[in-house]
Design a protein around this motif. Structure first.
Motif, mmCIF file in Angstrom:
data_model
loop_
_atom_site.group_PDB
_atom_site.id
_atom_site.type_symbol
_atom_site.label_atom_id
_atom_site.label_comp_id
_atom_site.label_asym_id
_atom_site.label_seq_id
_atom_site.Cartn_x
_atom_site.Cartn_y
_atom_site.Cartn_z
ATOM 1 N N ASN A 191 -8.502 -11.573 14.687
ATOM 2 C CA ASN A 191 -7.783 -10.533 14.460
ATOM 3 C C ASN A 191 -6.202 -10.920 14.633
ATOM 4 N N PHE A 192 -5.935 -12.343 14.196
ATOM 5 C CA PHE A 192 -4.489 -12.808 14.341
ATOM 6 C C PHE A 192 -3.926 -12.544 13.128
ATOM 7 N N TYR A 193 -2.221 -12.122 13.176
ATOM 8 C CA TYR A 193 -1.329 -12.208 12.143
ATOM 9 C C TYR A 193 -0.310 -13.168 12.315
ATOM 10 N N ALA A 194 -0.246 -14.169 11.889
ATOM 11 C CA ALA A 194 0.990 -15.181 12.065
ATOM 12 C C ALA A 194 2.260 -14.700 11.368
ATOM 13 N N VAL A 195 3.324 -14.950 11.980
ATOM 14 C CA VAL A 195 4.775 -14.528 11.572
ATOM 15 C C VAL A 195 5.547 -15.910 11.268
ATOM 16 N N LEU A 196 6.166 -16.086 10.215
ATOM 17 C CA LEU A 196 6.670 -17.124 9.966
ATOM 18 C C LEU A 196 8.419 -16.774 9.854
ATOM 19 N N SER A 197 8.555 -15.608 9.552
ATOM 20 C CA SER A 197 9.776 -15.150 9.211
ATOM 21 C C SER A 197 10.394 -14.889 10.582
ATOM 22 N N ARG A 198 12.109 -14.826 10.748
ATOM 23 C CA ARG A 198 12.605 -14.853 11.930
ATOM 24 C C ARG A 198 13.382 -13.308 11.850
ATOM 25 N N LYS A 199 13.023 -12.534 10.931
ATOM 26 C CA LYS A 199 13.571 -11.367 10.641
ATOM 27 C C LYS A 199 12.711 -10.275 11.128
ATOM 28 N N GLU A 200 13.392 -9.147 12.015
ATOM 29 C CA GLU A 200 12.538 -8.215 12.595
ATOM 30 C C GLU A 200 12.034 -7.389 11.465
ATOM 31 N N ASP A 201 12.459 -7.085 10.044
ATOM 32 C CA ASP A 201 12.245 -6.126 9.384
ATOM 33 C C ASP A 201 11.241 -6.942 8.179
ATOM 34 N N ASP A 267 12.753 -5.241 25.160
ATOM 35 C CA ASP A 267 13.074 -5.287 23.590
ATOM 36 C C ASP A 267 12.211 -6.042 23.045
ATOM 37 N N PHE A 268 11.716 -5.923 22.079
ATOM 38 C CA PHE A 268 10.820 -6.749 21.220
ATOM 39 C C PHE A 268 11.724 -7.390 20.203
ATOM 40 N N LYS A 269 12.393 -8.402 20.110
ATOM 41 C CA LYS A 269 13.118 -8.818 18.945
ATOM 42 C C LYS A 269 13.052 -10.425 18.806
ATOM 43 N N MET A 270 13.210 -10.581 17.571
ATOM 44 C CA MET A 270 12.940 -12.337 17.119
ATOM 45 C C MET A 270 13.946 -13.248 17.868
ATOM 46 N N PRO A 271 13.484 -14.359 18.210
ATOM 47 C CA PRO A 271 14.555 -15.244 18.981
ATOM 48 C C PRO A 271 15.363 -15.826 18.036
ATOM 49 N N PRO A 272 16.517 -16.196 18.457
ATOM 50 C CA PRO A 272 17.517 -16.785 17.591
ATOM 51 C C PRO A 272 17.213 -18.075 17.008
ATOM 52 N N PRO A 273 17.631 -18.807 15.989
ATOM 53 C CA PRO A 273 17.253 -20.134 15.525
ATOM 54 C C PRO A 273 17.580 -21.151 16.766
ATOM 55 N N PRO A 274 16.680 -21.984 16.596
ATOM 56 C CA PRO A 274 16.891 -23.286 17.736
ATOM 57 C C PRO A 274 18.246 -23.933 17.537
ATOM 58 N N LYS A 275 18.765 -24.015 18.990
ATOM 59 C CA LYS A 275 20.044 -24.673 18.650
ATOM 60 C C LYS A 275 20.192 -26.336 18.541
ATOM 61 N N SER A 276 18.826 -26.717 18.751
ATOM 62 C CA SER A 276 18.922 -28.022 18.612
ATOM 63 C C SER A 276 17.706 -28.455 17.716
ATOM 64 N N GLY A 277 17.550 -29.783 17.455
ATOM 65 C CA GLY A 277 16.554 -30.391 16.523
ATOM 66 C C GLY A 277 15.257 -30.224 17.326
ATOM 67 N N ASP A 278 15.068 -30.087 18.607
ATOM 68 C CA ASP A 278 13.814 -30.220 19.279
ATOM 69 C C ASP A 278 13.321 -28.651 19.279
ATOM 70 N N ALA A 279 12.240 -28.416 18.533
ATOM 71 C CA ALA A 279 11.789 -26.948 18.638
ATOM 72 C C ALA A 279 10.865 -26.669 19.574
ATOM 73 N N LYS A 280 10.268 -27.875 20.563
ATOM 74 C CA LYS A 280 9.445 -27.763 21.718
ATOM 75 C C LYS A 280 10.248 -27.005 22.452
ATOM 76 N N ILE A 281 11.645 -26.944 22.753
ATOM 77 C CA ILE A 281 12.410 -26.273 23.950
ATOM 78 C C ILE A 281 12.874 -25.025 23.277
ATOM 79 N N SER A 282 12.632 -24.410 22.072
ATOM 80 C CA SER A 282 13.313 -23.428 21.546
ATOM 81 C C SER A 282 12.266 -22.224 21.220
ATOM 82 N N PRO A 283 12.493 -21.119 21.719
ATOM 83 C CA PRO A 283 11.365 -20.136 21.725
ATOM 84 C C PRO A 283 11.195 -19.697 20.421
ATOM 85 N N VAL A 284 9.977 -19.585 19.966
ATOM 86 C CA VAL A 284 9.527 -19.264 18.473
ATOM 87 C C VAL A 284 8.380 -18.301 18.607
#
Length: 297
Positions: A191-201, A267-284
């Motif tokens: 029952n899972f739906y993956a989301v790759l986009s960072r756009k809320e619409d 608020d349910f909103k998409m997190p901003p793009p990561p500020k560093s190259g390490d995605a492990k410490i950037s919310p996705v």
């Protein structure tokens, strides 16, 4: 007169001879006698008075001049650090904490919404309303973000502890305790739906339904597989703003642009793009899914 001289000579000569003999013997005797060793008179030493601690000056230890190149060594003190916790195996409702705690932080007051403030709430399936009603009740209890807790009696809960408690209280006994395993639980049910986009619409949200579980990775650095670190429940759209809102426990997410710490509406909103190259410490935001065992909507 002449006779007197003769008599004196006759009688004085032997006497003088004896005297001379005695004198000579005495000298010889004294010559062979050992000379007495003269004794020295020892001076008595005057006792040195013990100086009293009050009157005697104390010697000050001379402080060595520091060398220009020498660095004084100081005793190192152990620093207590709060390491990023690693979730433990499920043992009890309060086991396996979620997220790094923000101890001592205070934000704006927690937020609660009534059902009539949510668009179409009356049309939600009965079981979904039951779950969301239970969550909204908790938002009115002024509960904080309590790391490691899945019980409101502790004064608060962490993010997966909130999900665990609400679902356990509403007929889902097999719900896992931590967010990573809750994600696996949903994925296994199909029952899972993956989301790759960072756009809320994005079209990827077309299947998003109230009561769905929401999942993030990278909200704090931890080595876990799957790397899910945060979860909440989708509430729907707020009538006043038409914005998507969610419910759960957080240590700093926002509602109406202001940070909240604890059990609240957010608020349910998409997190901003990561500020560093390490995605492990950037919310996705990873995706969303139906609660396993929930009747089809």
């Amino acid at each position: 007169m002449k006779w007197l001289l003769i008599i004196a000579i006759l009688f004085g000569a032997p006497y003088a001879a004896r005297a001379a003999e005695e004198s000579l013997g005495t000298k010889i005797k004294k010559a062979f006698e050992p000379s007495p060793t003269p004794t020295r008179k020892h001076r008595k030493k005057k006792p040195t008075p013990t100086p009293s601690p009050e009157t005697s000056p104390k010697r000050k230890k001379a402080s060595p001049s520091p060398s220009p190149t020498a660095t004084p060594k100081s005793k190192s003190k152990r620093k207590r650090t709060t390491p990023t916790p690693t979730p433990e195996p499920e043992e009890s409702p309060s086991a396996t904490p979620e997220q790094t705690p923000a101890q001592g932080k205070k934000g704006w007051p927690n937020v609660s919404l009534s059902p009539d403030q949510i668009s179409g709430y009356e049309t939600y399936p009965a079981k979904v309303r039951q779950i969301l009603d239970a969550g909204l009740v908790l938002t009115r209890e002024n509960l904080g973000y309590t790391y490691g807790s899945a019980d409101p009696a502790n004064g608060g809960m962490d993010c997966s502890g909130f999900i665990y408690y609400v679902l356990k209280q509403n007929g889902f006994p097999d719900v896992p305790r931590d967010s990573s395993q809750q994600y696996v639980w949903v994925r296994k049910a199909g029952n899972f739906y993956a989301v790759l986009s960072r756009k809320e619409d994005s079209f990827e949200f077309d299947d998003l339904k109230p009561g769905d579980l929401l999942f993030w990775s990278g909200t704090y650095n931890i080595d876990r597989d799957p790397p899910i670190t945060h979860t909440m429940i989708y509430l729907g759209r707020e009538k006043r703003t038409n914005k998507r809102v969610m419910i759960g426990s957080s240590d700093g997410r926002t509602y109406d642009g202001k940070q909240r710490w604890g059990v609240s509406v957010f608020d349910f909103k998409m997190p901003p793009p990561p500020k560093s190259g390490d995605a492990k410490i950037s919310p996705v935001f990873v995706g969303y899914g139906r609660i396993p065992g929930l009747p089809a909507q």
